[in-house]
Each structure stands twice: as structure tokens, then as C-alpha cells.
Design an enzyme around this catalytic site. Sequence first.
Site, PDB file in Angstrom:
ATOM      1  N   SER A   1      -4.592   1.804  -0.379  1.00  0.00           N
ATOM      2  CA  SER A   1      -5.892   2.461  -0.285  1.00  0.00           C
ATOM      3  C   SER A   1      -5.710   3.945   0.080  1.00  0.00           C
ATOM      4  O   SER A   1      -5.250   4.721  -0.747  1.00  0.00           O
ATOM      5  CB  SER A   1      -6.781   1.723   0.716  1.00  0.00           C
ATOM      6  OG  SER A   1      -8.126   2.113   0.594  1.00  0.00           O
TER       7      SER A   1
ATOM      8  N   HIS B   1     -10.228   0.111  -5.052  1.00  0.00           N
ATOM      9  CA  HIS B   1     -11.353  -0.794  -4.773  1.00  0.00           C
ATOM     10  C   HIS B   1     -12.415  -0.841  -5.862  1.00  0.00           C
ATOM     11  O   HIS B   1     -13.576  -1.171  -5.597  1.00  0.00           O
ATOM     12  CB  HIS B   1     -11.990  -0.455  -3.423  1.00  0.00           C
ATOM     13  CG  HIS B   1     -11.018  -0.358  -2.296  1.00  0.00           C
ATOM     14  ND1 HIS B   1     -10.233  -1.424  -1.907  1.00  0.00           N
ATOM     15  CD2 HIS B   1     -10.675   0.687  -1.495  1.00  0.00           C
ATOM     16  CE1 HIS B   1      -9.460  -1.046  -0.899  1.00  0.00           C
ATOM     17  NE2 HIS B   1      -9.701   0.220  -0.633  1.00  0.00           N
TER      18      HIS B   1
END
Length: 204
Positions: A119, A160
Site C-alpha cells: 500500500s 486497493h
Amino acid sequence: MGKLMLASTFGLVSHRLERIEPDLKGKTVTFITTASKKDSAGFFNRMARWKLRALGLNVREIDVAVASYHDIKTTIASSDMIYVTGGNTFYLLQSLRYSSADAIITQAVQEGKTYIGESAGAVVAGPNIEYINRMDSEDPAPYLEDYTGLGLVDFSIVPHIAGPALGESAADIMRHSDGTRRMIPIRDDQAILVNGPNVELIER
């Protein structure tokens, strides 16, 4: 580009690390937790640590926002890989820059150490992180004036995509992309593997 694994959620694709690091048992990874200090990423960090250990790796945890330059440099130098967790990307970059960990990591990857980014750790590996302000708040990084990333890759990760929590923010980033940078969106069950000039999108 060196050897990198850039993921949205490492725990879902951890077994794919062996594609670029086939001999993992007994190796050591520097586990940089900094981004998670300004974000609720505790569960994912615990899962990542467990997955790394399950692969046979020794995990050395460090927070570059508070560790000394000497400790950062020696920990990374004595490790085979570098893992950078998810969390707030702006706080992460600010901490990397003010600790000089950015230069240490860049040199280590150039010299052959594998970089694993989850991330925020994946986003900061690219050329610039400004675009991620549609997903992350800039508030935790009041001293960050330059959004230039580590430049380990020449593209930008959008993590995501279609995810239950941050999927809308990821879609918003892609909608507002002006085409001036190469953006690669990845789902939580996907990752980008880089091995020199070879760049591959993989799935769980």
C-alpha cells in the site's frame, strides 16, 4: 529497476514473493513500520509479519521516524530484503526523507536487495506520491514540501482498486489521472513483481 514486489495487501499474495526470491529460508528482512503509525493498519502489519515468518524469513522491525541514522543503516545493511508497510504515505515519505532512510533504501535496492512495499510502501516506491492525496491525508506530514518518491520504479501504483474500504478513493484517483504519469491500479489480491527490466502483474 531492481527486484521489487509492490502490493495492496501483502498477506493475500505473499506466496508469490518466491517468484523473485526463490530461496527465502533463513534470510532477513528489515520491516519498516513507520507508515502505520499514522493510520489504522495494525491488522495488516501483523498479518504481513506472520506471512514473512511463515516463508522462513527473520523479521527485524524498525520505525525510521524515531530510529537513529546508524541503526537504520546497519539494520538495512545486514538484511537481505526491505519491507515497507502500509499506512499514511505522506508521513512515510516525510520520515524517510528526514531520517535519510530514503537514500539508504535506494542505494540498497540498487545494490541488489529486494524491496517489498505494501500500500503506502508501494506508492512511495514510485516517482511522485502527490496523487495519493485522494486516498491519504497530508495532515500527518506538515514538513513535507517535496512529493518526489524513491524512484525505484518509473510508474505509480494505485492500491486497493475495487477494495471494500479504499476502493472508491482508488477509483477517484484513476478518474482524475491526466495521463502525464504511468498509473498501474492493483486490487487487494494483486501485486506487481519487478525483476530488472521485467514488470509483471500477478494475482493470488
